[in-house]
Design a protein around this motif. Structure first.
Motif, PDB file in Angstrom:
ATOM      1  N   THR A 123     142.083 -26.663  19.012  1.00 19.88           N
ATOM      2  CA  THR A 123     143.098 -25.966  18.655  1.00 19.88           C
ATOM      3  C   THR A 123     142.440 -24.311  18.141  1.00 19.88           C
ATOM      4  N   HIS A 154     143.347 -33.006  21.293  1.00 15.94           N
ATOM      5  CA  HIS A 154     143.244 -31.499  21.725  1.00 15.94           C
ATOM      6  C   HIS A 154     142.341 -30.807  20.847  1.00 15.94           C
ATOM      7  N   GLU A 187     146.179 -26.629  21.522  1.00 18.08           N
ATOM      8  CA  GLU A 187     146.965 -26.001  20.413  1.00 18.08           C
ATOM      9  C   GLU A 187     146.486 -24.866  19.795  1.00 18.08           C
ATOM     10  N   HIS A 216     140.856 -26.858  14.349  1.00 19.66           N
ATOM     11  CA  HIS A 216     140.742 -28.297  14.190  1.00 19.66           C
ATOM     12  C   HIS A 216     140.709 -28.905  15.488  1.00 19.66           C
TER      13      HIS A 216
END
Ligand code: OOG
Ligand code: NI
Length: 270
Positions: A170, A168, A238, A44
């Motif tokens: 991921t 961010h 992440e 994501h």
């Protein structure tokens, strides 16, 4: 979903990534360290905003719906005064989207005034273009104001410095060759010199909630404020491992208690 909106989505994420790595140089290093020459699949991408028109969560959502995304989860963060939604796409190669918004009216009149001034500087027509999602700031704040925001909300301060961009990306550990556990990903990152977010433990979540997450602490980048330049935390990377909720079906949602700690990846390192 039509093939065309899926390919528009793929070009959108390419442009978003190019913008993200400008303030997150360690993201390219994450790909080198974990990818070892093959492509990385992202689970994501996360965005932040304020719950003020014309940039509230509902307004930004339209861009993803136009790309074929649908909403599939709501989350509340009482202490941080945030709410969030996540979006998914039927094309499994496209990342999920996590968008949060700050509940501005729950803060002091001083914070509200700074944020309303920031949002007032935005051209309403700019918001209707998908490029708005990586358009950065549309205002000038001083370093003093940044610090004033920081006292009440790290999120508000971060928004004042970076505006609209990917907070961010991921890595999907499920789709990462050579790693079967999040622990082994974390170990490789630490061995390669990355600092992980330890708020709530290095690994947030567990197989019981069908999702394990970890993240790096944000890179530091120089930001030109109206009165001076300062080096502050920017964006992070992440790592997520999802578990099956049914035979052959991975959990697609998020976990509010874990997300609450992931937000802290943009805190200044202690
Ligand atoms: C979002 C934090 C939450 C997740 O995956 O749970 C999150 C943010 O820091 O903006 O990304
Ligand atoms: Ni995330």
């Amino acid at each position: 979903m039509s093939a065309s909106n899926s390919s528009a989505a793929h070009s959108f994420f390419e442009a978003l990534w190019a913008d993200y790595i400008k303030r997150t140089p360690s993201a390219s290093k994450v790909h080198e360290v974990l990818g070892e020459g093959h492509d990385i699949i992202n689970d994501h991408v996360a965005f932040r905003t304020f719950n003020i028109a014309p940039v509230n969560l509902a307004a930004l959502t339209g861009h993803f719906e136009a790309m074929g995304y649908f909403a599939n989860g709501d989350y509340a963060f009482e202490q941080k005064k945030l709410r969030a939604k996540h979006f998914e796409h039927s094309d499994p190669t496209l990342p999920k989207i996590f968008i949060s918004e700050l509940l501005v009216e729950e803060f002091s009149p001083e914070l509200q005034a700074i944020v309303h001034d920031m949002v007032a500087g935005i051209d309403v027509n700019a918001v209707t273009k998908p490029e708005f999602l990586y358009s950065g700031t549309h205002w000038q704040v001083s370093h003093k104001q940044y610090e004033q925001l920081l006292e009440e909300s790290e999120y508000a301060a971060w928004m004042s410095a970076f505006g609209f961009c990917a907070n961010h990306f991921t890595v999907s550990v499920n789709e990462l060759p050579g790693y079967s556990t999040l622990e082994s990903v974390n170990q490789k990152l630490k061995d390669s010199g990355f600092t992980l977010n330890t708020s709530g433990g290095e690994i947030k979540g567990s197989p019981d909630v069908f999702l394990e997450q970890s993240s790096t602490m944000a890179d530091h980048t120089s930001v030109q404020f109206s009165d001076r330049e300062a080096v502050i935390p920017s964006c992070f990377y992440e790592f997520a491992k999802r578990y099956e909720i049914a035979e052959g079906k991975l959990y697609t949602g998020f976990v509010a208690a874990s997300a609450d700690k992931i937000f802290e990846s943009t805190n200044a390192k202690k």
